[in-house]
Every structure is written in structure tokens, then in C-alpha cells.
Design a protein around this motif. Structure first.
Motif, PDB file in Angstrom:
ATOM      1  N   PHE A 273     133.146  66.130  57.197  1.00  0.00           N
ATOM      2  CA  PHE A 273     133.108  65.955  58.643  1.00  0.00           C
ATOM      3  C   PHE A 273     134.172  64.948  59.117  1.00  0.00           C
ATOM      4  O   PHE A 273     134.473  63.972  58.426  1.00  0.00           O
ATOM      5  CB  PHE A 273     131.722  65.475  59.101  1.00  0.00           C
ATOM      6  N   LEU A 274     134.706  65.237  60.294  1.00  0.00           N
ATOM      7  CA  LEU A 274     135.633  64.350  60.981  1.00  0.00           C
ATOM      8  C   LEU A 274     135.016  63.945  62.311  1.00  0.00           C
ATOM      9  O   LEU A 274     134.462  64.791  63.028  1.00  0.00           O
ATOM     10  CB  LEU A 274     136.966  65.064  61.232  1.00  0.00           C
ATOM     11  N   ALA A 275     135.095  62.674  62.651  1.00  0.00           N
ATOM     12  CA  ALA A 275     134.652  62.193  63.953  1.00  0.00           C
ATOM     13  C   ALA A 275     135.840  61.562  64.662  1.00  0.00           C
ATOM     14  O   ALA A 275     136.664  60.882  64.040  1.00  0.00           O
ATOM     15  CB  ALA A 275     133.528  61.176  63.808  1.00  0.00           C
ATOM     16  N   SER A 276     135.936  61.795  65.957  1.00  0.00           N
ATOM     17  CA  SER A 276     137.023  61.236  66.749  1.00  0.00           C
ATOM     18  C   SER A 276     136.454  60.609  68.023  1.00  0.00           C
ATOM     19  O   SER A 276     135.473  61.093  68.583  1.00  0.00           O
ATOM     20  CB  SER A 276     138.044  62.320  67.112  1.00  0.00           C
ATOM     21  N   ALA A 277     137.077  59.532  68.486  1.00  0.00           N
ATOM     22  CA  ALA A 277     136.685  58.872  69.736  1.00  0.00           C
ATOM     23  C   ALA A 277     137.882  58.883  70.673  1.00  0.00           C
ATOM     24  O   ALA A 277     139.034  58.870  70.227  1.00  0.00           O
ATOM     25  CB  ALA A 277     136.243  57.438  69.468  1.00  0.00           C
ATOM     26  N   SER A 278     137.606  58.902  71.974  1.00  0.00           N
ATOM     27  CA  SER A 278     138.697  59.094  72.918  1.00  0.00           C
ATOM     28  C   SER A 278     138.491  58.306  74.210  1.00  0.00           C
ATOM     29  O   SER A 278     137.369  57.917  74.565  1.00  0.00           O
ATOM     30  CB  SER A 278     138.840  60.584  73.241  1.00  0.00           C
ATOM     31  N   LYS A 279     139.602  58.134  74.923  1.00  0.00           N
ATOM     32  CA  LYS A 279     139.544  57.546  76.258  1.00  0.00           C
ATOM     33  C   LYS A 279     138.932  58.510  77.277  1.00  0.00           C
ATOM     34  O   LYS A 279     138.698  58.118  78.422  1.00  0.00           O
ATOM     35  CB  LYS A 279     140.940  57.142  76.708  1.00  0.00           C
ATOM     36  N   ASP A 280     138.696  59.768  76.867  1.00  0.00           N
ATOM     37  CA  ASP A 280     138.041  60.711  77.784  1.00  0.00           C
ATOM     38  C   ASP A 280     136.538  60.486  77.875  1.00  0.00           C
ATOM     39  O   ASP A 280     135.809  61.277  78.461  1.00  0.00           O
ATOM     40  CB  ASP A 280     138.350  62.156  77.393  1.00  0.00           C
ATOM     41  N   LYS A 281     136.059  59.404  77.241  1.00  0.00           N
ATOM     42  CA  LYS A 281     134.657  58.982  77.285  1.00  0.00           C
ATOM     43  C   LYS A 281     133.735  59.879  76.472  1.00  0.00           C
ATOM     44  O   LYS A 281     132.535  59.958  76.736  1.00  0.00           O
ATOM     45  CB  LYS A 281     134.161  58.880  78.736  1.00  0.00           C
ATOM     46  N   THR A 282     134.302  60.532  75.445  1.00  0.00           N
ATOM     47  CA  THR A 282     133.493  61.311  74.511  1.00  0.00           C
ATOM     48  C   THR A 282     133.927  61.007  73.085  1.00  0.00           C
ATOM     49  O   THR A 282     135.040  60.534  72.825  1.00  0.00           O
ATOM     50  CB  THR A 282     133.635  62.828  74.732  1.00  0.00           C
ATOM     51  N   VAL A 321     126.563  58.873  63.268  1.00  0.00           N
ATOM     52  CA  VAL A 321     127.872  58.542  63.825  1.00  0.00           C
ATOM     53  C   VAL A 321     127.693  57.378  64.796  1.00  0.00           C
ATOM     54  O   VAL A 321     126.823  57.418  65.678  1.00  0.00           O
ATOM     55  CB  VAL A 321     128.493  59.746  64.562  1.00  0.00           C
ATOM     56  N   ALA A 322     128.468  56.321  64.628  1.00  0.00           N
ATOM     57  CA  ALA A 322     128.422  55.161  65.514  1.00  0.00           C
ATOM     58  C   ALA A 322     129.693  55.128  66.346  1.00  0.00           C
ATOM     59  O   ALA A 322     130.790  55.392  65.832  1.00  0.00           O
ATOM     60  CB  ALA A 322     128.294  53.876  64.700  1.00  0.00           C
ATOM     61  N   VAL A 323     129.548  54.799  67.639  1.00  0.00           N
ATOM     62  CA  VAL A 323     130.707  54.711  68.526  1.00  0.00           C
ATOM     63  C   VAL A 323     130.627  53.424  69.344  1.00  0.00           C
ATOM     64  O   VAL A 323     129.542  52.903  69.605  1.00  0.00           O
ATOM     65  CB  VAL A 323     130.807  55.929  69.467  1.00  0.00           C
ATOM     66  N   GLY A 324     131.776  52.919  69.740  1.00  0.00           N
ATOM     67  CA  GLY A 324     131.830  51.726  70.567  1.00  0.00           C
ATOM     68  C   GLY A 324     133.066  51.749  71.434  1.00  0.00           C
ATOM     69  O   GLY A 324     133.983  52.552  71.234  1.00  0.00           O
ATOM     70  N   ILE A 336     126.893  49.315  70.917  1.00  0.00           N
ATOM     71  CA  ILE A 336     127.265  50.319  69.918  1.00  0.00           C
ATOM     72  C   ILE A 336     126.173  51.378  69.947  1.00  0.00           C
ATOM     73  O   ILE A 336     124.979  51.060  69.868  1.00  0.00           O
ATOM     74  CB  ILE A 336     127.374  49.724  68.502  1.00  0.00           C
ATOM     75  N   TYR A 337     126.563  52.631  70.084  1.00  0.00           N
ATOM     76  CA  TYR A 337     125.605  53.733  70.145  1.00  0.00           C
ATOM     77  C   TYR A 337     125.616  54.503  68.825  1.00  0.00           C
ATOM     78  O   TYR A 337     126.674  54.717  68.214  1.00  0.00           O
ATOM     79  CB  TYR A 337     125.940  54.681  71.299  1.00  0.00           C
ATOM     80  N   PHE A 338     124.419  54.940  68.402  1.00  0.00           N
ATOM     81  CA  PHE A 338     124.266  55.707  67.172  1.00  0.00           C
ATOM     82  C   PHE A 338     123.747  57.109  67.507  1.00  0.00           C
ATOM     83  O   PHE A 338     122.797  57.265  68.279  1.00  0.00           O
ATOM     84  CB  PHE A 338     123.286  55.004  66.224  1.00  0.00           C
TER      85      PHE A 338
END
Length: 357
Positions: A273-282, A321-324, A336-338
Motif C-alpha cells: 500500500f501507498l499513502a499520500s497526503a496533499s494540500k487538497d485537504k485529503t 494510516v495517520a495524517v497531520g 493527528i488523525y488515525f
């Protein structure tokens, strides 16, 4: 703390080395002498005189029966121990002998003279080969434990590796330090330690791999590599994540869907799996086994920056998956959201963080 002092040199000590038995040390000083010491009693055993200028380097032979010394007088000397006899003087050098090292079998020595390393046959003092190519004056040399490689460190940020048998270059390491002052191979022969003029010791993995570059097909600001070291993913402002095979850097696939710059990437430990974070708020999760997008993860958003993501990580088991990022709550603290990787459901939150992740 200090357990003892070796007192006897009339001027600063510039070089020191342990003998193989671990019971004796050899030193060289600005008083032009080489001295052998009993480490337990801290008493001088022998004093070797004969250099006409400062002693810059000392090294014992592997069996401890000979001592090598290099000097500002442009000579290297071989001393027999435990006697005090001078066995040989190597003259005719164009510059000071600033460093030296004995081969593991004790038959050869590597000495640093200016920007060159000379390999000497200690039986006759003759130069066997000359290792040229350094851009700066050489300050240290080391012989690998299996006798197959020599390393040199210079005043031009560089560590150079040489094939000890034929003298061919085997790699160059650019260091942050202006001058490489000392080198030592670890017993495995797969790692090299350097000490620099910036006060930092660094551990280098061997062999040195030649730098390979490839057109990134767009600006690259973030990257991730899988645990197996077989896949890299890059991304940036063009909103596309690109996968590359390693080590050949062949383009494999592209992942599109984000509406703004990709700011972070993460690969699961199992490589699926690949996870990506973006300035598009997703944040997005992709299935690498079939190259399909699996999930779009959304955090609470607001006006302007709120909701833009800067960080993403996948747990070691691949299930979370954790994002911040810019994730301010009502109390203005960051979060930080899980998320559950399989379903995309929000599974937890760490709140109260004082700064943007």
C-alpha cells in the motif's frame, strides 16, 4: 575519566596508536621523537630518535614487532621493537609523510605524501604503486582487514577507496567535513568510520554505490522507499505520485487524483500500500498490487489553510494510516488523525498539539 597520563614528550603529541597486544602504545610528537609506552605502568619503554622534524603519524605492524613513523622531514621510518634499532628510512618523498598504515600481513605500508598515497614494500623500502587522484592533501589512510582495500581521507571533503592489489579507484565519499582526520574499518569490512574537522564521527556503509539519476518527470519534493529497497515513490507540486523500481530507477506507474501538491508519502512495510497526503485537504491510499486507488481520507476542514495535510504514515502492521497538517480544532490546537486502512473510517485522534504537523 582520565585513568593515567603518559608524561615524557618535550612538545605536543600529534599521533598515538595502540599495539596489537593492547598492552603498549606508540606516540609521535613535535619533539621529533617516537616513543613506546607500557599502558599499565604509564612508563616509557623505548625512545626512537632520528627524525629531523615533527612526527606526524605512527602505526604498529600487525605483529607488533615494527613501528612505522612519518614526519614533516619528508621521511617514513621503520623501527624494530623491542630493540631500539632503526630498520629502514624511506626518503625521496616530495612532501611530509602525514599518515601511514600497515597492511594486515605486515609486508606493505600505505603512506600519505601530499595528495598521493604510496604503497611500499617494507622488505626493501621500494614503492610498489602510487595512488593518485586526490584533490586535497591526504590526512589519514587505513587498510581494510582483509587487505583488499585502502581508504584515504583528505582536506577536500573526500574519502577515497582504492583496490589494494592494483590501485584502481573503488569509490569516493563526499563528506560534510572540510578535512577527514581519521579512518577505521569495522571488523565486518562492510563499514567505515571517519572523524572530521567538524568534530563529528560518521559511519559509512560499504561498498560505495555510484550515484544514479533519472528524470523525475516533474518537480520532486517528497519521496518514500519500501522496506525491501526495491521500490521508490516520488511526488511534488504536479500532483502526481510516481513509482520507480530500484536500483535501476525504471519508471513503473503513476498515481493521479490529488487536486493540489502532494506533500507526503508513505509505503507499508509489506509493500502493498501507498499513502499520500496533499494540500487538497485529503489523503489517499493506493493498492500497489493492482495500481488502483482504494480510499480517500478526509479530515475536518475549514477556511484557508485548515485541513491541508503535510504528513502521512502507515503503521507497521499496515492497518492504520495517520495524517497531520493544518488540523486546528475549536480550541486552536493541532491534531493527528488515525484512519482504518481497510475501511477508511476515522479510528482515533491525538489532540492538543501546539504546532502544525
Amino acid at each position: 575519566g582520565v585513568v593515567g597520563t603518559l608524561d615524557g614528550h618535550g612538545d605536543p603529541v600529534y599521533a598515538v596508536a595502540w599495539l596489537p597486544d593492547g598492552k603498549s602504545l606508540v606516540t609521535g610528537g613535535f619533539d621529533n621523537t617516537v616513543r613506546l609506552w607500557n599502558a599499565e605502568t604509564r612508563k616509557e619503554i623505548k625512545r626512537f630518535e632520528g627524525h629531523a622534524n615533527l612526527v606526524l603519524a605512527v602505526a604498529p605492524s600487525p605483529d607488533g614487532t615494527r613501528l612505522l613513523s612519518g614526519s614533516l622531514d619528508k621521511t617514513a621510518k621503520v623501527w624494530q621493537t623491542p630493540s631500539d634499532g632503526l630498520q629502514r628510512t624511506i626518503e625521496g618523498n616530495a612532501a611530509a609523510v602525514s599518515a601511514l598504515s600497515s597492511s594486515p600481513d605486515g609486508k606493505l605500508a600505505a603512506i600519505a605524501v601530499g595528495k598521493n598515497v604510496k604503497i611500499l614494500d617494507l622488505a626493501n623500502g621500494q614503492v610498489v604503486r602510487d595512488l593518485a587522484g586526490s584533490e586535497g592533501e591526504i590526512e589519514t589512510v587505513a587498510w581494510r582487514g582483509d587487505a583488499a582495500q585502502i581508504a584515504s581521507g583528505d582536506k577536500a571533503h573526500a574519502i577515497r577507496l582504492w583496490d589494494a592489489k592494483d590501485g584502481k579507484p573503488q569509490g569516493r565519499i563526499q563528506t560534510p567535513s572540510d578535512t577527514v582526520l581519521a579512518l577505521a574499518y569495522l571488523a565486518s569490512n562492510q563499514q567505515l568510520v571517519s572523524a572530521g574537522s567538524d568534530g563529528v564521527a560518521r559511519l559509512w556503509q560499504l561498498p560505495v554505490v555510484d550515484l544514479k539519476t533519472e528524470d523525475g518527470k516533474g518537480p520532486v519534493t517528497v519521496a518514500a522507499i519500501n522496506t525491501a529497497g526495491t521500490l521508490a515513490v516520488t511526488a511534488g507540486p504536479d500532483k502526481i505520485a510516481r513509482a520507480w523500481s530500484l536500483p535501476d530507477l525504471k519508471a513503473q506507474k503513476e498515481f493521479t487524483g490529488h487536486g493540489d501538491e502532494i506533500t507526503a508519502l508513505a509505503l507499508s512495510d509489506d509493500g502493498k500500500f501507498l499513502a499520500s497526503a496533499s494540500k487538497d485537504k485529503t489523503a489517499r491510499v493506493w493498492d500497489l498490487t493492482n495500481d488502483k486507488p482504494l480510499l480517500t481520507l478526509r479530515v475536518p476542514v475549514g477556511d484557508d489553510q485548515e485541513g491541508k495535510l503535510n504528513a502521512v504514515a502507515i503503521s507497521p502492521d499496515g492497518n492504520t494510516v495517520a495524517v497531520g497538517g493544518w488540523t486546528s480544532a475549536a480550541d486552536a490546537s493541532e491534531n493527528i488523525y488515525f484512519f482504518d486502512r481497510a475501511s477508511g473510517r476515522l479510528s482515533g485522534r491525538v489532540s492538543g498539539l501546539p504546532e502544525v504537523i
